[in-house]
Design a protein around this motif. Structure first.
Motif, PDB file in Angstrom:
ATOM      1  N   LEU A   1      -3.529  -7.165   0.929  1.00 26.76           N
ATOM      2  CA  LEU A   1      -3.000  -5.894   1.330  1.00 26.76           C
ATOM      3  C   LEU A   1      -3.728  -5.225   2.234  1.00 26.76           C
ATOM      4  O   LEU A   1      -3.299  -4.531   3.438  1.00 26.76           O
ATOM      5  N   LEU A   2      -5.116  -5.359   2.519  1.00 26.78           N
ATOM      6  CA  LEU A   2      -5.903  -4.393   3.489  1.00 26.78           C
ATOM      7  C   LEU A   2      -5.850  -5.380   4.629  1.00 26.78           C
ATOM      8  O   LEU A   2      -5.608  -4.735   5.813  1.00 26.78           O
TER       9      LEU A   2
ATOM     10  N   PHE B   1      -0.584  -4.615  10.515  1.00 25.92           N
ATOM     11  CA  PHE B   1       0.499  -3.759  10.747  1.00 25.92           C
ATOM     12  C   PHE B   1       0.270  -2.538  11.654  1.00 25.92           C
ATOM     13  O   PHE B   1       0.740  -1.994  12.494  1.00 25.92           O
ATOM     14  N   THR B   2      -0.999  -1.745  11.403  1.00 24.17           N
ATOM     15  CA  THR B   2      -1.616  -0.881  12.036  1.00 24.17           C
ATOM     16  C   THR B   2      -1.813  -1.377  13.615  1.00 24.17           C
ATOM     17  O   THR B   2      -1.589  -0.702  14.589  1.00 24.17           O
TER      18      THR B   2
ATOM     19  N   LEU C   1      -2.141  -4.658   5.974  1.00 27.52           N
ATOM     20  CA  LEU C   1      -2.274  -3.080   6.531  1.00 27.52           C
ATOM     21  C   LEU C   1      -2.959  -3.102   7.868  1.00 27.52           C
ATOM     22  O   LEU C   1      -2.383  -2.244   8.812  1.00 27.52           O
TER      23      LEU C   1
END
Length: 55
Positions: free
Chosen positions: A37-38, A44-45, A41
């Motif tokens: 997930l990290l 995506f950022t 994320l």
């Protein structure tokens, strides 16, 4: 390449290996999931920032 030595090493490792308990498996799964997930994320950022910056 000594095949007999390699096979003996693999068998020795498999004899030492054991199935993890449910608690151990659960903890490893949570840590791996949090890592995935990290990284997602972070990707995506970076994607969002790059799409708003002028080309």
């Amino acid at each position: 390449m000594d095949v007999k030595l390699d096979v003996a090493s693999y068998i020795r490792v498999l004899k030492l290996a054991s199935t993890p308990s449910w608690d151990e498996f659960s903890q490893i799964s949570k840590i791996a999931g949090a890592g995935i997930l990290l990284v997602g994320l972070l990707g995506f950022t970076i994607f969002v920032v790059m799409s708003f910056l002028p080309a």
